[in-house]
Motif scaffolding. Structure first.
Motif, PDB file in Angstrom:
ATOM      1  N   LEU A 163      43.793  35.415  31.962  1.00 48.47           N
ATOM      2  CA  LEU A 163      42.768  36.250  32.590  1.00 48.47           C
ATOM      3  C   LEU A 163      41.397  35.992  31.989  1.00 48.47           C
ATOM      4  CD1 LEU A 163      44.811  39.582  32.521  1.00 48.47           C
ATOM      5  CD2 LEU A 163      44.222  38.319  34.597  1.00 48.47           C
ATOM      6  N   ASN A 164      41.380  35.646  30.721  1.00 51.90           N
ATOM      7  CA  ASN A 164      40.139  35.375  30.005  1.00 51.90           C
ATOM      8  C   ASN A 164      39.588  34.018  30.457  1.00 51.90           C
ATOM      9  OD1 ASN A 164      38.227  34.591  27.952  1.00 51.90           O
ATOM     10  ND2 ASN A 164      39.112  36.147  26.625  1.00 51.90           N
ATOM     11  N   SER A 165      38.366  34.014  30.942  1.00 53.02           N
ATOM     12  CA  SER A 165      37.787  32.794  31.524  1.00 53.02           C
ATOM     13  C   SER A 165      37.556  31.694  30.499  1.00 53.02           C
ATOM     14  CB  SER A 165      36.466  33.126  32.228  1.00 53.02           C
ATOM     15  OG  SER A 165      35.521  33.663  31.300  1.00 53.02           O
ATOM     16  N   THR A 166      37.588  32.038  29.208  1.00 51.95           N
ATOM     17  CA  THR A 166      37.383  31.014  28.176  1.00 51.95           C
ATOM     18  C   THR A 166      38.668  30.264  27.849  1.00 51.95           C
ATOM     19  OG1 THR A 166      37.801  32.505  26.298  1.00 51.95           O
ATOM     20  CG2 THR A 166      35.550  32.413  27.153  1.00 51.95           C
ATOM     21  N   GLU A 215      50.659  38.289  40.272  1.00 55.35           N
ATOM     22  CA  GLU A 215      49.727  39.366  40.554  1.00 55.35           C
ATOM     23  C   GLU A 215      48.719  38.971  41.649  1.00 55.35           C
ATOM     24  OE1 GLU A 215      51.793  39.101  37.193  1.00 55.35           O
ATOM     25  OE2 GLU A 215      49.971  37.879  37.409  1.00 55.35           O
ATOM     26  N   THR A 216      48.253  39.984  42.369  1.00 49.77           N
ATOM     27  CA  THR A 216      47.226  39.737  43.376  1.00 49.77           C
ATOM     28  C   THR A 216      45.872  39.559  42.708  1.00 49.77           C
ATOM     29  OG1 THR A 216      46.602  42.064  43.671  1.00 49.77           O
ATOM     30  CG2 THR A 216      48.490  41.253  44.967  1.00 49.77           C
ATOM     31  N   ARG A 217      44.903  39.118  43.455  1.00 50.02           N
ATOM     32  CA  ARG A 217      43.549  38.943  42.932  1.00 50.02           C
ATOM     33  C   ARG A 217      42.985  40.269  42.425  1.00 50.02           C
ATOM     34  NH1 ARG A 217      40.964  34.177  45.718  1.00 50.02           N
ATOM     35  NH2 ARG A 217      42.612  33.161  46.918  1.00 50.02           N
ATOM     36  N   ALA A 218      43.182  41.325  43.217  1.00 48.55           N
ATOM     37  CA  ALA A 218      42.657  42.631  42.821  1.00 48.55           C
ATOM     38  C   ALA A 218      43.346  43.143  41.559  1.00 48.55           C
ATOM     39  CB  ALA A 218      42.823  43.631  43.966  1.00 48.55           C
ATOM     40  N   GLU A 219      44.668  42.929  41.456  1.00 53.97           N
ATOM     41  CA  GLU A 219      45.395  43.355  40.257  1.00 53.97           C
ATOM     42  C   GLU A 219      44.906  42.606  39.022  1.00 53.97           C
ATOM     43  OE1 GLU A 219      49.608  44.545  42.493  1.00 53.97           O
ATOM     44  OE2 GLU A 219      49.314  42.536  41.646  1.00 53.97           O
ATOM     45  N   CYS A 220      44.615  41.324  39.183  1.00 53.12           N
ATOM     46  CA  CYS A 220      44.116  40.539  38.049  1.00 53.12           C
ATOM     47  C   CYS A 220      42.742  41.018  37.616  1.00 53.12           C
ATOM     48  CB  CYS A 220      44.075  39.061  38.418  1.00 53.12           C
ATOM     49  SG  CYS A 220      45.712  38.302  38.537  1.00 53.12           S
ATOM     50  N   ARG A 221      41.896  41.369  38.571  1.00 57.33           N
ATOM     51  CA  ARG A 221      40.579  41.898  38.207  1.00 57.33           C
ATOM     52  C   ARG A 221      40.721  43.219  37.462  1.00 57.33           C
ATOM     53  NH1 ARG A 221      39.376  40.304  43.501  1.00 57.33           N
ATOM     54  NH2 ARG A 221      39.202  42.456  44.244  1.00 57.33           N
ATOM     55  N   MET A 222      41.656  44.067  37.920  1.00 58.62           N
ATOM     56  CA  MET A 222      41.897  45.343  37.251  1.00 58.62           C
ATOM     57  C   MET A 222      42.359  45.121  35.813  1.00 58.62           C
ATOM     58  SD  MET A 222      44.828  48.207  38.011  1.00 58.62           S
ATOM     59  CE  MET A 222      46.089  47.053  37.473  1.00 58.62           C
ATOM     60  N   LEU A 223      43.323  44.210  35.627  1.00 58.60           N
ATOM     61  CA  LEU A 223      43.848  43.943  34.292  1.00 58.60           C
ATOM     62  C   LEU A 223      42.748  43.442  33.361  1.00 58.60           C
ATOM     63  CD1 LEU A 223      47.198  42.190  35.283  1.00 58.60           C
ATOM     64  CD2 LEU A 223      46.948  44.466  34.289  1.00 58.60           C
ATOM     65  N   SER A 224      41.906  42.569  33.889  1.00 60.56           N
ATOM     66  CA  SER A 224      40.811  42.039  33.083  1.00 60.56           C
ATOM     67  C   SER A 224      39.827  43.141  32.692  1.00 60.56           C
ATOM     68  CB  SER A 224      40.085  40.932  33.855  1.00 60.56           C
ATOM     69  OG  SER A 224      39.023  40.402  33.091  1.00 60.56           O
ATOM     70  N   LEU A 225      39.517  44.009  33.644  1.00 59.26           N
ATOM     71  CA  LEU A 225      38.590  45.115  33.357  1.00 59.26           C
ATOM     72  C   LEU A 225      39.163  46.067  32.312  1.00 59.26           C
ATOM     73  CD1 LEU A 225      37.298  45.969  36.951  1.00 59.26           C
ATOM     74  CD2 LEU A 225      35.936  45.075  35.043  1.00 59.26           C
ATOM     75  N   GLY A 237      40.876  45.182  29.781  1.00 57.74           N
ATOM     76  CA  GLY A 237      40.867  44.555  28.462  1.00 57.74           C
ATOM     77  C   GLY A 237      41.955  43.534  28.215  1.00 57.74           C
ATOM     78  N   ALA A 238      42.720  43.163  29.232  1.00 52.24           N
ATOM     79  CA  ALA A 238      43.777  42.173  29.053  1.00 52.24           C
ATOM     80  C   ALA A 238      43.209  40.763  29.142  1.00 52.24           C
ATOM     81  CB  ALA A 238      44.866  42.358  30.100  1.00 52.24           C
ATOM     82  N   ASP A 239      43.684  39.893  28.259  1.00 52.18           N
ATOM     83  CA  ASP A 239      43.301  38.484  28.270  1.00 52.18           C
ATOM     84  C   ASP A 239      44.362  37.615  28.936  1.00 52.18           C
ATOM     85  OD1 ASP A 239      40.819  38.577  26.572  1.00 52.18           O
ATOM     86  OD2 ASP A 239      42.243  39.393  25.125  1.00 52.18           O
ATOM     87  N   LEU A 240      45.588  38.148  28.998  1.00 53.24           N
ATOM     88  CA  LEU A 240      46.730  37.415  29.532  1.00 53.24           C
ATOM     89  C   LEU A 240      47.609  38.369  30.320  1.00 53.24           C
ATOM     90  CD1 LEU A 240      47.530  36.069  26.031  1.00 53.24           C
ATOM     91  CD2 LEU A 240      47.081  34.438  27.859  1.00 53.24           C
ATOM     92  N   VAL A 241      48.413  37.818  31.204  1.00 55.42           N
ATOM     93  CA  VAL A 241      49.366  38.651  31.933  1.00 55.42           C
ATOM     94  C   VAL A 241      50.688  37.898  32.041  1.00 55.42           C
ATOM     95  CG1 VAL A 241      48.530  37.798  34.187  1.00 55.42           C
ATOM     96  CG2 VAL A 241      49.804  39.954  34.046  1.00 55.42           C
ATOM     97  N   GLY A 242      51.795  38.638  31.864  1.00 52.92           N
ATOM     98  CA  GLY A 242      53.112  38.021  31.937  1.00 52.92           C
ATOM     99  C   GLY A 242      54.201  39.054  32.168  1.00 52.92           C
ATOM    100  N   VAL A 258      44.565  32.518  36.216  1.00 51.31           N
ATOM    101  CA  VAL A 258      44.779  33.382  37.380  1.00 51.31           C
ATOM    102  C   VAL A 258      43.532  33.446  38.248  1.00 51.31           C
ATOM    103  CG1 VAL A 258      46.449  34.765  36.088  1.00 51.31           C
ATOM    104  CG2 VAL A 258      44.067  35.492  36.199  1.00 51.31           C
ATOM    105  N   VAL A 259      43.750  33.731  39.514  1.00 49.60           N
ATOM    106  CA  VAL A 259      42.652  33.812  40.474  1.00 49.60           C
ATOM    107  C   VAL A 259      42.175  35.252  40.556  1.00 49.60           C
ATOM    108  CG1 VAL A 259      41.955  33.386  42.859  1.00 49.60           C
ATOM    109  CG2 VAL A 259      43.666  31.919  41.780  1.00 49.60           C
ATOM    110  N   MET A 260      40.905  35.473  40.238  1.00 49.13           N
ATOM    111  CA  MET A 260      40.376  36.838  40.270  1.00 49.13           C
ATOM    112  C   MET A 260      39.283  37.028  41.316  1.00 49.13           C
ATOM    113  SD  MET A 260      40.378  38.257  36.351  1.00 49.13           S
ATOM    114  CE  MET A 260      39.573  36.881  35.547  1.00 49.13           C
ATOM    115  N   GLU A 261      38.733  35.935  41.819  1.00 45.71           N
ATOM    116  CA  GLU A 261      37.701  36.080  42.839  1.00 45.71           C
ATOM    117  C   GLU A 261      38.304  36.678  44.107  1.00 45.71           C
ATOM    118  OE1 GLU A 261      38.501  33.273  41.410  1.00 45.71           O
ATOM    119  OE2 GLU A 261      36.820  32.843  40.056  1.00 45.71           O
ATOM    120  N   PRO A 262      37.582  37.601  44.762  1.00 40.82           N
ATOM    121  CA  PRO A 262      38.102  38.159  46.013  1.00 40.82           C
ATOM    122  C   PRO A 262      38.403  37.045  47.010  1.00 40.82           C
ATOM    123  CG  PRO A 262      36.188  39.395  45.265  1.00 40.82           C
ATOM    124  CD  PRO A 262      36.288  38.187  44.388  1.00 40.82           C
ATOM    125  N   GLY A 263      39.471  37.195  47.747  1.00 34.28           N
ATOM    126  CA  GLY A 263      39.837  36.180  48.722  1.00 34.28           C
ATOM    127  C   GLY A 263      38.866  36.143  49.889  1.00 34.28           C
TER     128      GLY A 263
END
Length: 311
Positions: A123-126, A208-218, A220-225, A252-257
Motif C-alpha cells: 500500500l505504501n507507494s515507496t 481488495e478493491t481500490r476503495a478498500e485499499c485507499r481506506m487501509l492506506s488512510l 495507516g497500513a503499509d501492507l495488506v494480506g 496494490v491499485v488505489m487510484e479510482p477506476g
C-alpha cells in the motif's frame, strides 16, 4: 474442531516420536506463499513431517504452500529449528483456532521465537515489488469484528484471558534483522530494500478493491494480506517472541477506476475498456512468481551469510 490441551499434547507426542529424543526446536519459521523454498536455510540432518501425519494439523489447499514441517538446525550455533513450509488460512474454511493450532503445538514442543513470513500487497507507494518489510504493528480487521483465534475458552496453560499486543513485534529481533540486512548488503549489491511498516490483516480470499485499499492506506497500513496476524496473536499468548516480515509481491491499485459516464464520451472499444480495468489487477500466479524469485534471490545471494547471522 475444539482446541484443547489434550489435542495439543497429542500432536506434540506424535512429533516427539518422529524426532531424535534430544531435539527441541527453539526457533520456528513460517514460510508464506511461494516462500517455502526458504526451507533450504535449514541444514542437514533434517526431518520432514507432512501436516497430514499430525492429528489436528490443518492442511493448506493453497498453491505455493507445501504443507510440511521441516526440522533441523540454522545459524553458526546450529540452533534447533522447525520450519512450517506453508500455512492454513481462514478463507480456506478453517476456524482461526484450527489455523493457529500448529503454533500451540510448536510452543509446547519448545519453540521460544517465531519468525513469520508472508506475501503481501504494498500500500505504501515507496515500496517496490521484491522489497522486504519488517512489521512493527498491525491492524486486525477480522479481530475487531470478533473473528479472533483467542475467542472461546481460554487456554490458561499458555497465557491469560486478556493479552496486550502493543509489544507484539519484538524490538530486539527487529533491530537484529536490520543489522543482519546491513551486514548482508556490505558484500552484495542491493537487489531488495528493507523497510518497517504496518500490516493490515483481511479475511480474503478476494483481493481488495481500490476503495478498500485507499481506506487501509488512510488508516495507516503499509501492507495488506490474508495471514500472519492470527499466528502472531497465538504466539504472543503462548509467550513466544515474534519477528514478522512481509515480501511485497504486488503494488496494490488505489487510484479510482475509470468512470462509465466518462468512458461513454470516448470512442473506446470493448478490448480497450477491459484493459483499463485490468491495469494493476492482482493475480495469485504473479504473487507466487514474485515470491519464488525473491526466495531464489535470498538463497543464492544471502543464505550462506544469513545462516551465520540467525543466531
Amino acid at each position: 474442531m475444539a482446541i484443547t490441551m489434550q489435542s495439543i499434547k497429542e500432536a506434540v507426542e506424535v512429533l516427539k516420536s518422529l524426532l531424535p529424543a534430544d531435539f527441541k526446536p527453539e526457533i520456528g519459521i513460517i514460510g508464506g506463499s511461494g516462500l517455502s523454498a526458504l526451507e533450504d536455510a535449514v541444514m542437514e540432518p533434517r526431518w520432514e513431517v507432512p501436516y497430514g501425519k499430525i492429528k489436528g494439523f490443518p492442511v493448506s489447499t493453497v498453491p505455493g504452500h507445501a504443507g510440511k514441517l521441516v526440522f533441523g538446525h540454522v545459524g553458526k550455533e546450529h540452533t534447533p529449528t522447525v520450519m512450517m513450509a506453508g500455512r492454513a488460512h481462514y478463507y480456506e474454511g478453517h476456524e482461526l483456532q484450527t489455523a493457529t493450532f500448529p503454533i500451540r503445538v510448536l510452543a509446547l514442543l519448545g519453540m521460544k521465537t517465531l519468525i513469520v513470513t508472508n506475501a503481501a500487497g504494498g500500500l505504501n507507494s515507496t515500496y517496490k515489488v521484491g522489497d522486504v518489510v519488517v512489521l512493527h504493528d498491525h491492524i486486525n480487521f477480522a479481530g475487531l469484528s470478533g473473528v479472533n483465534p483467542l475467542r472461546g475458552p481460554n487456554l490458561d496453560e499458555f497465557g491469560p484471558r486478556f493479552i496486550a499486543l502493543s509489544d507484539a513485534y519484538d524490538l530486539e529481533l527487529r533491530r537484529a534483522a536490520h543489522l543482519a540486512w546491513k551486514e548482508l548488503s556490505k558484500a552484495q549489491s542491493k537487489q531488495m530494500a528493507m523497510h518497517e511498516g504496518v500490516y493490515a490483516f483481511v479475511g480474503g480470499p478476494n483481493y481488495e478493491t481500490r476503495a478498500e485499499c485507499r481506506m487501509l492506506s488512510l488508516l495507516g497500513a503499509d501492507l495488506v494480506g490474508m495471514s500472519t496476524v492470527p499466528e502472531i496473536i497465538v504466539a504472543r499468548h503462548s509467550g513466544v517472541r515474534v519477528l514478522a516480515m512481509s515480501l511485497v509481491t504486488n503494488a496494490v491499485v488505489m487510484e479510482p477506476g475509470p468512470r462509465g459516464d466518462a468512458i461513454l464520451l470516448a470512442e473506446s472499444n470493448e478490448v480497450e475498456l477491459s484493459n483499463m480495468l485490468k491495469e494493476g489487477k492482482a493475480d495469485h500466479e504473479e504473487v507466487l512468481e514474485a515470491s519464488r524469485n525473491a526466495a531464489q534471490e535470498i538463497k543464492v545471494r544471502s543464505m550462506p551469510r544469513a545462516r551465520r547471522l540467525l543466531t
